[in-house]
Design a protein around this motif. Structure first.
Motif, short mmCIF file in Angstrom:
data_model
loop_
_atom_site.label_atom_id
_atom_site.label_comp_id
_atom_site.label_asym_id
_atom_site.label_seq_id
_atom_site.Cartn_x
_atom_site.Cartn_y
_atom_site.Cartn_z
N GLY A 156 1.19 -0.75 0.01
CA GLY A 156 0.11 -0.18 -0.33
C GLY A 156 0.73 0.99 0.56
N PHE A 157 0.28 1.98 -0.92
CA PHE A 157 1.22 3.73 -1.03
C PHE A 157 0.36 4.71 -1.54
CE2 PHE A 157 1.48 2.00 -5.45
CZ PHE A 157 1.43 3.48 -6.04
N ARG A 276 5.61 13.94 -2.33
CA ARG A 276 6.05 12.50 -1.59
C ARG A 276 5.36 11.56 -1.56
NH1 ARG A 276 8.05 16.34 3.72
NH2 ARG A 276 10.02 17.28 3.60
N GLY A 277 6.15 10.24 -1.62
CA GLY A 277 5.66 9.38 -1.38
C GLY A 277 6.16 8.35 -0.17
N TYR A 278 4.74 7.72 -0.08
CA TYR A 278 4.71 7.55 1.48
C TYR A 278 4.57 5.63 1.27
CZ TYR A 278 5.32 11.84 3.80
OH TYR A 278 6.08 12.49 4.02
N ALA A 279 4.82 4.83 2.18
CA ALA A 279 4.91 3.79 2.20
C ALA A 279 3.79 2.72 3.24
CB ALA A 279 6.05 2.46 0.96
N GLU A 280 3.34 1.47 3.29
CA GLU A 280 3.17 0.82 4.12
C GLU A 280 4.10 0.15 4.49
OE1 GLU A 280 -0.54 -2.87 5.57
OE2 GLU A 280 -0.54 -1.98 4.00
N ASP A 284 8.45 7.05 7.16
CA ASP A 284 8.88 8.56 6.77
C ASP A 284 9.07 8.25 5.29
OD1 ASP A 284 9.62 11.00 6.20
OD2 ASP A 284 11.90 10.71 7.17
N ALA A 285 9.08 9.40 4.47
CA ALA A 285 8.71 9.45 2.68
C ALA A 285 9.35 7.54 1.89
CB ALA A 285 8.82 9.97 1.90
N VAL A 310 13.52 7.70 -5.84
CA VAL A 310 13.19 7.20 -4.72
C VAL A 310 14.42 6.40 -3.85
CG1 VAL A 310 12.55 5.11 -4.76
CG2 VAL A 310 11.38 6.21 -6.28
N ASP A 311 13.94 6.43 -3.03
CA ASP A 311 14.73 5.62 -1.40
C ASP A 311 14.59 4.06 -1.67
OD1 ASP A 311 16.04 4.97 0.97
OD2 ASP A 311 15.93 6.55 1.86
#
Length: 395
Positions: A156-157, A276-280, A284-285, A310-311
């Motif tokens: 999920g993101f 910013r993108g956040y993921a389950e 942090d982003a 992307v990290d």
């Protein structure tokens, strides 16, 4: 006395499944970028410190890992990929027409605060779209940010959108000096609600006081845009975000999009849409980007630009690690049959391995220790398969 040999603070070793998953993430991202027409560039791991001063990059100098070269010049380990790529686009690629679609798969190095547990080396995969302004370019970038996280098979993101112009509009109505404006920006970015209220208290008579007080809480679905409009009136920034969202929703991306109008990070660097993108599973982003139209001008070629990074390690940590299966078969071979042994190994994805043992007995012991079920014996021009579970030999 025994000495413990550890890695430097902010670095770590990666083993087996983590390495494999990391490569899978990098492969998914670079495959997407290539498929969308982006070409790879690579910049040095060491850059002149002056490069980042000249660009106006607001990264604090204490966050950069510095070294001194033989001539006494200050160098830094690459703390950011966008600035060096802007340099390349404005110099090495200046003869090429715009827009330019560039991507990278590199590591950045940053000096975090001591004992905070952050990483000093960060693997990034990212893109830069240089020479393209306007709605279509921003749509391409936000849609590709969604597709990048989708390509990594995350559970999920979502992507949070903001706009640098919204804060600038409100800050202009507050009529504060630069130092006070920056202090206010930092409190909003950190969502430090109590400190922000204390900071704003003396300015209750300013036109944008209520909107600025609410700014760090303006995050959520599309209804946030209505709330922002109710607080601040009609603004170009909110109108643009609404148009952007409507186009993304029509293309099927709406369910991945949220808003954060308090997203004011590095506000002097970004000039338009930021995201910013956040993921389950991530604290942090895992993705960060936005529009930065003034950067390439610092190197002699003005051009609008947007991009994101992307990290890789943060994304990898969000995916379940699947331990690799060890070799099922070891090959005990006569040196004269090396070519045949290598042909047997190739194409089996690690399921077969060559045995380094001198005797068959040693190979059998090694195979049992490794959990392998078979030994294939190549000796004297002959071959036979030993089933370690059944104790049978098959020719």
């Amino acid at each position: 006395m025994k000495y413990s040999i550890n890695t430097p603070e902010g670095t770590r070793d990666r083993l087996f499944a983590e390495c494999r998953e990391r490569r899978a993430v990098q492969g998914a991202l670079t495959g997407l970028f290539q498929g969308r027409g982006y070409a790879e560039v690579s910049t040095p791991e060491v850059e002149f410190y002056d490069l980042f001063l000249r660009s106006g990059n607001p990264m604090p100098q204490e966050a950069m890992l510095k070294i001194i070269d033989r001539s006494g010049k200050i160098m830094v380990m690459r703390p950011d990929c966008t600035t060096p790529i802007a340099r390349v686009a404005a110099t090495k690629l200046k003869a090429l027409p715009l827009p330019q679609r560039l991507y990278y798969d590199q590591t950045v190095f940053r000096s975090g605060q001591a004992h905070r547990g952050g990483s000093s080396e960060i693997a990034q995969c990212g893109v830069e779209l240089i020479g393209a302004a306007g709605l279509k370019a921003d749509l391409e970038m936000v849609a590709m940010a969604v597709d990048a996280l989708r390509a990594c098979a995350l559970k999920g993101f979502h992507i949070e959108l903001g706009h640098a112009g919204f804060f600038r509009t409100l800050a202009g109505r507050m009529d504060l000096d630069e130092e006070k404006t920056e202090e206010m920006r930092a409190l909003i970015e950190g969502k430090n609600f109590a400190a922000l209220n204390d900071f704003l208290e003396p300015f209750r008579d300013r036109p944008a006081w209520t909107a600025m007080q609410r700014l760090s809480r303006l995050f959520g679905g599309a209804e946030v845009l209505d709330e922002a409009e109710a607080l601040a009136g009609k603004t170009d920034a909110v109108d643009y975000l609404r148009t952007l969202y409507e186009a993304l929703e029509a293309a099927g991306y709406g369910r991945y999009i949220r808003f954060d109008l308090g997203l004011v990070h590095q506000i002097d660097y970004y000039t338009g849409v930021v995201f910013r993108g956040y993921a389950e599973g991530a604290g942090d982003a895992v993705l960060s980007g936005g529009r930065y139209d003034g950067l390439t001008a610092a190197f002699g070629r003005p051009a609008p630009a947007t991009g994101f990074a992307v990290d890789v390690d943060a994304v990898t940590a969000c995916r379940p690690l699947e331990e690799g299966k060890g070799a099922d078969t070891l090959i005990h071979f006569d040196p004269a049959q090396l070519a045949e042994a290598l042909r047997a190994v190739d194409g089996r994805d690690g399921a077969w391995e060559l045995s380094p043992c001198e005797t068959l007995e040693e190979t059998v012991r090694l195979a049992k220790d490794r959990g392998a079920s078979h030994v294939w014996v190549l000796e004297g021009g002959q071959s036979r398969l030993v089933d370690l579970e059944e104790g049978e030999e098959q020719v």
